[in-house]
Design an enzyme around this catalytic site. Structure first.
Site, short mmCIF file in Angstrom:
data_model
loop_
_atom_site.label_atom_id
_atom_site.label_comp_id
_atom_site.label_asym_id
_atom_site.label_seq_id
_atom_site.Cartn_x
_atom_site.Cartn_y
_atom_site.Cartn_z
N ASN A 114 0.84 -1.20 0.00
CA ASN A 114 0.00 0.00 0.00
C ASN A 114 0.87 1.25 0.00
OD1 ASN A 114 -0.51 1.97 2.47
ND2 ASN A 114 0.14 0.01 3.35
N PHE A 118 -1.98 8.06 4.25
CA PHE A 118 -2.81 8.61 5.33
C PHE A 118 -4.07 9.29 4.79
CE2 PHE A 118 1.05 9.41 8.39
CZ PHE A 118 1.16 8.04 8.61
N SER A 179 5.45 5.14 8.85
CA SER A 179 4.87 4.83 7.55
C SER A 179 5.84 5.27 6.46
CB SER A 179 3.53 5.53 7.37
OG SER A 179 3.09 5.43 6.03
N ASN A 181 4.94 6.07 3.48
CA ASN A 181 4.15 6.67 2.41
C ASN A 181 3.88 8.16 2.56
OD1 ASN A 181 3.84 4.13 1.11
ND2 ASN A 181 2.29 3.59 2.62
N THR A 182 4.44 8.79 3.59
CA THR A 182 4.38 10.24 3.75
C THR A 182 5.81 10.78 3.70
OG1 THR A 182 2.36 10.22 5.08
CG2 THR A 182 3.78 12.15 5.30
N LYS A 220 5.01 3.59 17.15
CA LYS A 220 5.01 2.52 16.16
C LYS A 220 6.28 2.62 15.33
CE LYS A 220 2.00 0.10 12.91
NZ LYS A 220 0.60 0.00 12.42
N ASN A 249 5.51 -1.55 11.59
CA ASN A 249 4.79 -1.00 10.46
C ASN A 249 5.13 -1.81 9.20
OD1 ASN A 249 3.28 0.92 8.86
ND2 ASN A 249 3.84 2.51 10.32
#
Length: 345
Positions: A114, A118, A179, A181-182, A220, A249
Site C-alpha cells: 500500500n 494517510f 509509515s 508513504n508520507t 510505532k 509498520n
C-alpha cells in the site's frame, strides 16, 4: 475457509479486482450491520482479559490501524472478536492520500503493498463521529500521524493538534513515525526529531490529563531500522515516558515475495503480510530483550494463524494486532487467534 474460498473471491469480482474498492465496500457493510452484530462476540473465541500499560483488554487480539481509519465500523469489530481497536492513522488536516491505484494484492505471497498516504477525514471529523456514536466497548487506540502538507519542522504542533482534538476519546495513542508513504515521516524516528516530538506530546498529554493519569503514548516503529537505530529510538522512548511500542509498520523490503508476484512487487509503498512475519518477530524480540521485558509491546506483522500468534507472544509481545491476515483470511482468523492465546497468563 468459507471466506477465503467464496466470500473474498466474490468481493473481488464485484469490485472489479480493485483491493481498495473491496476494502471500502467491506467497511460500508460492517458499518451498516454493526447494530445487529452484538450477539456474535460469544462465537468469536473465549474472552481472556489481560492488563497492559494500565488498560484492561478483554482479549489479546486487536485490529491494527489502517483498516478503519475514520472509525466508520467501530461497533462491528468487538462483535468479530477483537479485544481492542486502533483507528487511523488520522492526521490533523483532512487529506485524500496518494493518487490511485495505491493498494495492491500479491496473492501468491499472502501480501499487500500500500501507498495510501494517510487518506482520512481528519482529526475533527473522527472526534465528531466518536462524540456522536460513542466508543466501541473495547479499548480504543488512535494512531496519529503528520499531515502531508505540514513541513517536518512543524510536525510537533501538527501531532499535538490531533492529540488535543482526540484526547477525550482515546484509551491510548499510537504515534506513527514509521509509515513509508508520507515524505519525510520516517525521519521523525531519528534521535533529535523523535526527542522533540515525544517531549511535546508528553507535555501536552500531561497538561490535558490535569490531575488524572495521562493517556498512554505508544510509538510505532518501522521494521527497516538497524539494531543500532532501534536501540537509540528505545533510549529516547524511555527518556520521555513512552508506555509501549508497536512493532512493526510495513516494510520497504521486497524479500520473501513469490516469483509469481514479481511484477506487482515492483510497486512503490509499504509491504505487509506473510513476508513480514519473521522480521516483525525479530524486532519484537529485540525490543523485549533490550528493555529486559519492561516495556509492553504490541506485535503486528504477518500473523496468519495460531502458530504465528504464539511465536509473537513468545518473542515478547503482550498483545497482537492483525490487518493483512484478517483482510485475506476473514473473521475466522480472529476466532482462531483468540482460542490459541486463551490462558497465556
Amino acid at each position: 475457509m468459507l471466506f477465503e474460498k467464496l466470500t473474498r473471491p466474490a468481493l473481488y469480482r464485484l469490485s472489479r479486482n480493485d483491493p481498495e474498492l473491496v476494502h471500502e465496500r467491506t467497511l460500508r457493510v460492517l458499518g451498516a450491520t454493526a447494530p445487529a452484530m452484538g450477539g456474535l462476540r460469544r462465537f468469536s473465541g473465549a474472552d481472556d482479559p489481560v492488563t497492559v500499560f494500565g488498560l484492561r483488554f478483554p482479549g489479546r487480539v486487536g485490529l491494527a490501524a489502517g483498516m478503519d481509519k475514520d472509525g466508520r465500523a467501530l461497533r462491528a469489530w468487538p462483535a468479530l472478536g477483537f479485544g481492542f481497536v486502533e483507528v487511523g492513522t488520522v492526521t490533523h488536516l483532512a487529506q485524500p492520500g496518494n493518487p490511485k491505484p495505491r493498494l495492491f494484492h500479491l496473492p501468491a505471497s499472502d501480501a499487500v503493498i500500500n501507498r495510501m498516504g494517510f487518506n482520512n477525514s481528519g482529526a475533527e471529523a473522527l472526534a465528531r463521529r466518536l462524540a456522536r456514536h460513542g466508543k466501541p466497548g473495547v479499548p480504543l487506540g488512535v494512531s496519529i500521524g503528520k499531515s502531508k502538507v505540514v513541513a517536518v519542522e512543524e510536525a510537533v504542533a501538527d501531532y499535538q493538534a490531533s492529540l488535543r482534538t482526540l484526547y477525550p476519546y482515546a484509551d491510548y495513542f499510537a504515534i506513527n513515525v514509521s509509515s513509508p508513504n508520507t515524505p519525510g515521516l520516517r525521519a521523525l524516528q531519528d534521535k533529535g526529531a523523535l526527542t522533540e516530538l515525544l517531549a511535546g506530546l508528553r507535555a501536552t498529554s500531561v497538561a490535558l490529563a490535569g490531575s488524572g493519569t495521562p493517556t498512554p503514548l505508544l510509538v510505532k516503529v518501522a521494521p527497516d531500522l538497524s539494531d543500532d537505530a532501534l536501540a537509540e529510538l528505545l533510549e529516547v522512548c524511555d527518556a520521555h515516558g513512552v508506555a509501549g511500542l508497536i512493532a512493526t509498520n510495513t516494510t520497504l523490503s521486497r524479500e520473501g515475495l513469490s516469483p509469481a508476484d514479481a511484477r506487482t512487487g515492483q510497486e512503490a509503498g509499504g509491504l505487509s503480510g506473510r513476508p513480514l512475519t519473521e522480521r516483525a518477530r525479530e524486532v519484537v524480540r529485540f525490543i523485549h530483550d533490550r528493555t529486559e521485558g519492561k516495556v509492553p509491546i504490541i506485535g503486528v506483522g504477518g500473523i496468519f494463524g495460531a502458530t504465528d500468534a504464539r511465536r509473537m507472544l513468545d518473542a515478547g509481545a503482550s498483545l497482537i494486532q492483525v490487518y493483512t491476515g484478517f483482510a485475506l483470511k476473514g473473521p475466522g482468523l480472529v476466532r482462531e487467534l483468540n482460542r490459541a492465546l486463551a490462558g497465556r497468563g
